[in-house]
Write an enzyme that holds these catalytic residues in place. Structure first.
Site, mmCIF file in Angstrom:
data_model
loop_
_atom_site.group_PDB
_atom_site.id
_atom_site.type_symbol
_atom_site.label_atom_id
_atom_site.label_comp_id
_atom_site.label_asym_id
_atom_site.label_seq_id
_atom_site.Cartn_x
_atom_site.Cartn_y
_atom_site.Cartn_z
ATOM 1 N N LEU A 1 10.189 12.153 10.579
ATOM 2 C CA LEU A 1 10.944 12.707 11.718
ATOM 3 C C LEU A 1 10.008 13.497 12.636
ATOM 4 C CD1 LEU A 1 13.857 13.103 12.840
ATOM 5 C CD2 LEU A 1 13.892 15.287 11.631
ATOM 6 N N GLY B 1 0.859 -1.184 0.000
ATOM 7 C CA GLY B 1 0.000 0.000 0.000
ATOM 8 C C GLY B 1 0.887 1.222 0.000
ATOM 9 N N HIS B 2 1.025 1.858 -1.167
ATOM 10 C CA HIS B 2 1.892 3.034 -1.263
ATOM 11 C C HIS B 2 1.040 4.296 -1.311
ATOM 12 C CE1 HIS B 2 5.408 0.452 -2.963
ATOM 13 N NE2 HIS B 2 5.188 0.276 -1.688
HETATM 14 P P1 IMP Z 1 1.662 -11.362 3.099
HETATM 15 O O1 IMP Z 1 2.610 -10.573 2.265
HETATM 16 O O2 IMP Z 1 0.225 -10.937 2.933
HETATM 17 O O3 IMP Z 1 1.838 -12.839 2.934
HETATM 18 O O4 IMP Z 1 1.994 -11.066 4.636
HETATM 19 C C1 IMP Z 1 3.207 -11.510 5.260
HETATM 20 C C2 IMP Z 1 3.724 -10.468 6.252
HETATM 21 O O5 IMP Z 1 4.137 -9.309 5.530
HETATM 22 C C3 IMP Z 1 2.677 -9.986 7.256
HETATM 23 O O6 IMP Z 1 3.325 -9.714 8.484
HETATM 24 C C4 IMP Z 1 2.163 -8.694 6.643
HETATM 25 O O7 IMP Z 1 1.643 -7.807 7.613
HETATM 26 C C5 IMP Z 1 3.462 -8.157 6.039
HETATM 27 N N1 IMP Z 1 3.239 -7.258 4.906
HETATM 28 C C6 IMP Z 1 2.864 -7.583 3.650
HETATM 29 N N2 IMP Z 1 2.794 -6.499 2.876
HETATM 30 C C7 IMP Z 1 3.149 -5.458 3.651
HETATM 31 C C8 IMP Z 1 3.317 -4.060 3.398
HETATM 32 O O8 IMP Z 1 3.133 -3.561 2.285
HETATM 33 N N3 IMP Z 1 3.702 -3.308 4.470
HETATM 34 C C9 IMP Z 1 3.953 -3.853 5.680
HETATM 35 N N4 IMP Z 1 3.837 -5.134 5.953
HETATM 36 C C10 IMP Z 1 3.437 -5.942 4.954
#
Ligand code: IMP
Length: 424
Positions: free
Chosen positions: A330, A40-41
């Site tokens: 920051l 999510g950017h």
């Molecule tokens: P998955 O990528 O949905 O399989 O999730 C695996 C892990 O990566 C989990 O802890 C998610 O919360 C984390 N995760 C996946 N995509 C993001 C991201 O874009 N930002 C932060 N954490 C992410």
């Protein structure tokens, strides 16, 4: 300017969207090389907020070509929803978005298996977008690629084989309902018709662009500590979010990449389960989460927050070959009396300055902190490094010294104008 990789040097959500948006002005192509719509950017342009999950954020800039590389996993429904959102908001997509024919496709059974696995095993806290199961099929050599989607005969054959296997797993392992071939086939053939105009051999396109001296920005998703090889395994995502992924996930050789920029938040956050040595205690957690609006852009989940951890960022610098650092958010630390920086971990009498691989050490270690005074001033309107409060400069200098890597940019808010160079 060299072709650059911009990636997260912590557990994701470092504010890459904004940094990528700034650097996009200097390039011709912006390329996603791994992950999927788990990312999510967030980019804010003139008070207008865009959250992109799959399409590179370069799409918000006229004339930039955006590429979804072979290393990405594509959920066609999510992709089409994102395209339609962009078009509704006046962004031109056609002719500017290219999707690799070798990217793997996420099917509903991937999402269902992601959910069911999360219920059954020790939780990873995934986004439940089907990312892990889709990459598992890719590595098992049973996945369905975008090129397969476009070919009726191949799709029929591969979907039949996949459904035989997945429906049996859903039924026998989870007691869950399977999927009908006809429904899925028709739904995905429909998607194929809609996306085919974007699909091509992006590896050839990118290598031709390099020959013509066009500039490329490789946009990392998630963060280094979520990398399947170099992160806090098994609490990671299923792709290589590190710089090497930019090469394997696009078919552009490493010699064509000239620079790696690491984005770090002035503190640390992570979403989902897994070790987090510098996690705040409750009060500070709530304060910083509120001030930093630390809620996931994809799932809305509250992010876990903690002190700046130089051990993990040094690890990131090493495994990515990071040349320069951008420090974001920051301003979120503006109200603190003092700020802790983690310089090492301690476990069973041993001190670790290198990131430990052993999950028991990581889960049980105590962070070693040094404490520096806060600045207790609003920095959100600061427009140059020289105008930052003295203690804010000292905090950044200390981080830079610990990391032995140059900080080049500092961000003090979500707007483009709330960013300044460290040298100015
Ligand atoms: P998955 O990528 O949905 O399989 O999730 C695996 C892990 O990566 C989990 O802890 C998610 O919360 C984390 N995760 C996946 N995509 C993001 C991201 O874009 N930002 C932060 N954490 C992410």
């Amino acid at each position: 300017m060299a072709n650059i990789v911009i990636l997260g040097a912590q557990w994701g959500d470092e504010g890459k969207g904004k940094v990528i948006d700034i650097f996009t002005q200097k390039v011709d192509y912006v390329v996603r090389y791994q992950g999927g719509n788990n990312a999510g950017h967030t980019v804010v342009i003139d008070d207008d907020e865009f959250i992109l999950h799959l399409i590179p954020s370069g799409i918000l800039h006229k004339r930039k070509i955006c590429v979804i590389g072979n290393g990405v996993v594509v959920d066609p429904r999510a992709l089409l929803d994102e395209i339609s959102m962009l078009k509704k908001r006046g962004i031109k997509v056609d002719g500017r978005l290219l999707i690799s024919e070798s990217a793997h496709v996420i099917f509903p059974y991937h999402k269902r298996l992601d959910e069911l696995k999360e219920q059954k095993r020790k939780k990873i806290g995934t986004t439940k977008k089907g990312i892990g199961p889709c990459y598992a099929d890719k590595v098992a050599r049973s996945g369905i690629r975008v090129a397969d989607l476009l070919d009726e005969a191949v799709l029929k054959e591969k979907l039949t084989a996949n459904l035989d296997e997945k429906n049996a797993i859903l039924d026998k392992t989870y007691g869950a309902q399977g999927y009908s071939f006809d429904e899925l086939y028709n739904e995905y053939r429909g998607y194929a018709e809609e996306i085919k105009k974007y699909v091509c051999n992006t590896t050839v396109v990118l290598n031709d662009a390099i020959k013509k001296r066009k500039k490329i920005l490789f946009e990392g998703a998630q963060g280094t500590l979520l990398d399947v090889d170099h992160g806090t395994y098994p609490f990671v995502t299923s792709s290589n979010s590190t710089a090497g992924g930019a090469s394997t996930g696009t078919g552009v050789g490493p010699t064509a990449i000239g620079k790696v920029i690491g984005v770090v938040k002035a503190y640390t956050t992570r979403v989902g389960e897994g070790p987090f040595p510098t996690e705040f205690t409750k009060d500070l957690m709530e304060r910083i989460r509120r001030k930093g609006k630390e809620f996931g852009a994809t799932t809305g989940r509250p992010r876990r927050c903690g002190h700046f951890d130089s051990v993990i960022v040094k690890h990131s610098i090493m495994v990515n070959g990071i040349d320069e650092i951008v420090v974001t958010k920051l301003d979120v630390l503006d109200d603190l009396d003092s700020i802790k920086i983690c310089t090492a971990y301690k476990f069973e009498g041993k001190t670790y300055t290198d990131f430990p691989t052993n999950s028991r050490v990581l889960a049980g270690c105590e962070p070693v902190y040094e404490e520096v005074p806060g600045w207790k001033e609003d920095t959100t309107k600061v427009t140059s490094y020289l105008k930052l409060p003295k203690n804010a400069k000292n905090y950044l200098k200390r981080i830079q010294n610990l990391l032995k890597t140059r900080i080049v940019l500092i961000s003090v808010g979500c707007e483009r104008k709330q960013t300044f160079s460290k040298d100015a």
